[in-house]
Enzyme design. Structure first.
Site, mmCIF file in Angstrom:
data_model
loop_
_atom_site.group_PDB
_atom_site.id
_atom_site.type_symbol
_atom_site.label_atom_id
_atom_site.label_comp_id
_atom_site.label_asym_id
_atom_site.label_seq_id
_atom_site.Cartn_x
_atom_site.Cartn_y
_atom_site.Cartn_z
ATOM 1 N N SER A 24 5.697 -31.135 11.451
ATOM 2 C CA SER A 24 4.753 -30.136 10.942
ATOM 3 C C SER A 24 3.717 -29.759 11.994
ATOM 4 C CB SER A 24 4.055 -30.677 9.691
ATOM 5 O OG SER A 24 3.452 -31.932 9.956
ATOM 6 N N ASN A 111 -0.788 -40.683 4.259
ATOM 7 C CA ASN A 111 -0.861 -40.046 2.938
ATOM 8 C C ASN A 111 -2.303 -39.735 2.514
ATOM 9 O OD1 ASN A 111 1.856 -40.339 3.009
ATOM 10 N ND2 ASN A 111 1.977 -42.000 1.508
ATOM 11 N N THR A 156 -8.269 6.224 -18.773
ATOM 12 C CA THR A 156 -7.385 5.216 -19.353
ATOM 13 C C THR A 156 -5.990 5.813 -19.196
ATOM 14 O OG1 THR A 156 -7.519 6.183 -21.561
ATOM 15 C CG2 THR A 156 -9.106 4.437 -21.065
ATOM 16 N N HIS A 157 -5.006 4.992 -18.932
ATOM 17 C CA HIS A 157 -3.640 5.487 -18.663
ATOM 18 C C HIS A 157 -3.613 6.451 -17.473
ATOM 19 C CE1 HIS A 157 -2.715 4.074 -22.829
ATOM 20 N NE2 HIS A 157 -3.929 4.544 -23.051
ATOM 21 N N SER A 278 -0.785 10.773 11.528
ATOM 22 C CA SER A 278 0.677 10.813 11.547
ATOM 23 C C SER A 278 1.130 11.267 12.921
ATOM 24 C CB SER A 278 1.176 11.773 10.473
ATOM 25 O OG SER A 278 2.469 12.238 10.805
ATOM 26 N N LYS A 284 -2.648 14.881 8.739
ATOM 27 C CA LYS A 284 -2.697 13.654 7.955
ATOM 28 C C LYS A 284 -3.825 12.701 8.323
ATOM 29 C CE LYS A 284 0.732 12.195 5.745
ATOM 30 N NZ LYS A 284 0.993 12.075 4.322
ATOM 31 N N ASN A 286 -4.111 8.972 6.748
ATOM 32 C CA ASN A 286 -3.488 8.083 5.765
ATOM 33 C C ASN A 286 -4.340 6.840 5.494
ATOM 34 O OD1 ASN A 286 -1.165 9.716 5.460
ATOM 35 N ND2 ASN A 286 -0.290 8.829 7.338
ATOM 36 N N GLU A 291 -3.461 0.643 1.773
ATOM 37 C CA GLU A 291 -2.063 0.379 1.426
ATOM 38 C C GLU A 291 -1.645 -1.024 1.857
ATOM 39 O OE1 GLU A 291 -1.184 4.286 3.536
ATOM 40 O OE2 GLU A 291 0.618 3.975 2.347
ATOM 41 N N TYR A 318 3.166 -39.584 -3.203
ATOM 42 C CA TYR A 318 3.465 -38.651 -2.132
ATOM 43 C C TYR A 318 4.965 -38.463 -1.959
ATOM 44 C CZ TYR A 318 3.749 -36.506 2.477
ATOM 45 O OH TYR A 318 4.044 -35.651 3.505
ATOM 46 N N GLN A 323 4.460 -31.607 2.320
ATOM 47 C CA GLN A 323 4.138 -31.055 3.633
ATOM 48 C C GLN A 323 4.261 -29.525 3.630
ATOM 49 O OE1 GLN A 323 5.138 -33.147 7.391
ATOM 50 N NE2 GLN A 323 6.695 -31.583 7.639
ATOM 51 N N LYS A 326 1.019 -26.651 3.381
ATOM 52 C CA LYS A 326 0.066 -26.112 4.345
ATOM 53 C C LYS A 326 0.318 -24.677 4.778
ATOM 54 C CE LYS A 326 0.116 -30.424 6.127
ATOM 55 N NZ LYS A 326 0.490 -30.883 4.812
#
Ligand code: ARG
Length: 459
Positions: A24, A111, A156-157, A278, A284, A286, A291, A318, A323, A326
């Site tokens: 690790s 451990n 709403t919606h 772009s 553009k 963006n 996003e 353990y 392991q 992490k």
């Protein structure tokens, strides 16, 4: 050749592929500072208890500081044979100080060592998350202060619902983030118990002082059950869960920014600092940061599910499966901190396009509920009936291609003869928001009260 740590029982070393799956060190080297801090506290305690001589403890202390500076200077060679950060530090320590280094692992196991290292690391991340969330709350609060009475459509919606204020919308995120912050605070408080001294699983026969190491490492107390101490990863799961909820909030605002900055909405202008152009379409701009935030935050939820899946079937105590905790937590924490910082920048720099917000708020028959409420209040209609009358008026306006305030009195009265001139006063968006003075409502008076409350809490 057999392993230097446990070679006694082994006649050959591991297969190369075994090393690849087992080691690790490639990722847990991130725990070096916590590992060294834990070892220093352990060695000091061993000496205070007469388990180590002061001379050995002194050598270990100096040696660990040397290892720390080597790692920090980038002069440390992490070797896959040493498997993880715990053995890497100990091996180098022994190279530097000799015999004393070999005594450090008395009354300790990897451990409890990994349990304490990782807790220390996650505890720091809770602090970082609390700071990051607080900064973002302040950015939303500043937006709320600027636009406590700017009128915008509430949805709403994603259909126009009722006019609301910009300040109210911004404060909705302050509330969400406040809950996130308290989840991190809460998780931090609960995880602040020290597992060091649980040793492999059963505790130790040496007369250690777990209260001393706990205090030295800033924990409130030692954990009370050695089996639980080495097999528990709740602290990581709580951090991930709190992060996932927080990330979900960030992702929702990211989605709103994507919608709001579109040419069809034009509710906000995002700063050049948080957008891209772009390569082909010159017009553009963006909303890439928004996003990416929306997308990246999926990793945090993924990490949460991954660690739950690792843990759910493990018998006490353990198992090496653990392991795998992490990389998930590292990635989730990095993603969260980056997301919080990016969102704070975007929120601070975004510009509300107040004219467009107002115009949008007035469209879509957004004051229909105000009209229905007027019929109840002024004419004593039951709400259900008022709803029906208003619905008929909306249909009439729609057919005519106008908004509610443009219906003539004759048209209004053709639907309900009791309607009079004063109805027009409730059809404007200003009056609509001003009227919503119920506690927690969107009226600027209420919004300013909430702003003042948050100013008190955040500044
Ligand atoms: N690298 C291990 C981990 O991250 C440390 C604990 C290993 N303990 C053991 N008995 N193999 O979980």
């Amino acid at each position: 050749t057999a392993n230097a740590m446990w070679g006694g029982r082994f006649s050959s070393g591991p297969d190369a592929i075994m090393q690849a799956i087992n080691a690790s060190i490639g990722f847990d080297q991130r725990l070096y500072a916590q590992d060294i801090a834990g070892s220093r506290a352990h060695a000091a305690m061993l000496a205070a208890q007469g388990i180590l001589t002061d001379k050995d403890a002194g050598a270990i202390r100096e040696g660990l500081l040397t290892v720390l500076s080597e790692i920090e200077a980038g002069n440390f060679t992490f070797r896959v044979e040493h498997e993880d950060i715990h053995m890497s530090v100990e091996a180098r320590l022994t190279e530097i100080v000799g015999e004393a280094g070999k005594r450090l692992h008395t009354a300790r196991s990897r451990n409890d060592q990994v349990a304490v290292d990782f807790r220390l690391w996650v505890r720091d991340q809770c602090d970082a998350a609390i700071a990051g969330v607080t900064a973002l709350m302040k950015a939303f609060l500043s937006q709320a202060e600027a636009g406590a009475d700017w009128i915008m459509p509430g949805f709403t919606h994603l259909q126009t619902a009722q006019p609301v204020t910009w300040g109210h919308h911004m404060l909705a995120y302050v509330e969400m983030l406040a809950r996130d912050r308290s989840r991190f605070e809460d998780a931090r408080r609960r995880m602040n118990e020290c597992p060091l001294g649980a040793a492999a699983l059963a505790g130790t026969s040496f007369p250690i002082d777990r209260h001393a190491t706990a205090a030295a490492l800033g924990f409130d107390r030692p954990t009370a059950n050695s089996l639980d101490s080495v097999s528990d990863r709740d602290f990581a799961l709580e951090f991930l869960s709190a992060s996932a909820i927080c990330a979900m909030h960030l992702s929702r605002f990211a989605e709103e920014l994507v919608i709001w900055s579109s040419a069809q909405f034009r509710f906000v202008k995002l700063s050049d600092k948080w957008t891209t152009g772009s390569s082909i379409m010159p017009q553009k701009k963006n909303p890439d940061a928004a996003e990416l935030l929306r997308a990246k935050l999926g990793r945090i939820l993924g990490a949460t599910v991954a660690l739950f899946t690792v843990m759910k079937g493990l018998p006490l105590t353990y198992s090496k499966d653990m392991q795998e905790d992490k990389e998930q937590v590292f990635d989730a924490a990095d993603t969260l901190m980056l997301g919080l910082a990016a969102m704070t920048g975007m929120v601070s720099d975004m510009q509300a396009m107040t004219e467009n917000l107002r115009a949008a708020a007035a469209s879509g028959f957004s004051t229909a509920t105000d009209l229905a409420d007027w019929l109840v209040r002024e004419l004593g209609l039951p709400f259900r009936e008022a709803h029906h009358v208003t619905g008929t008026l909306v249909a009439l306006a729609e057919k005519k291609g106008c908004d509610l305030p443009e219906l003539t009195m004759t048209e209004m009265q053709s639907v309900h003869e009791g309607i009079n001139q004063s109805v027009y006063s409730v059809l404007g968006v200003e009056n609509s928001v001003i009227s919503r003075q119920s506690y927690g409502g969107t009226s600027p008076v209420q919004v300013r009260e909430q702003i003042a409350r948050w100013q008190g809490l955040l500044r």
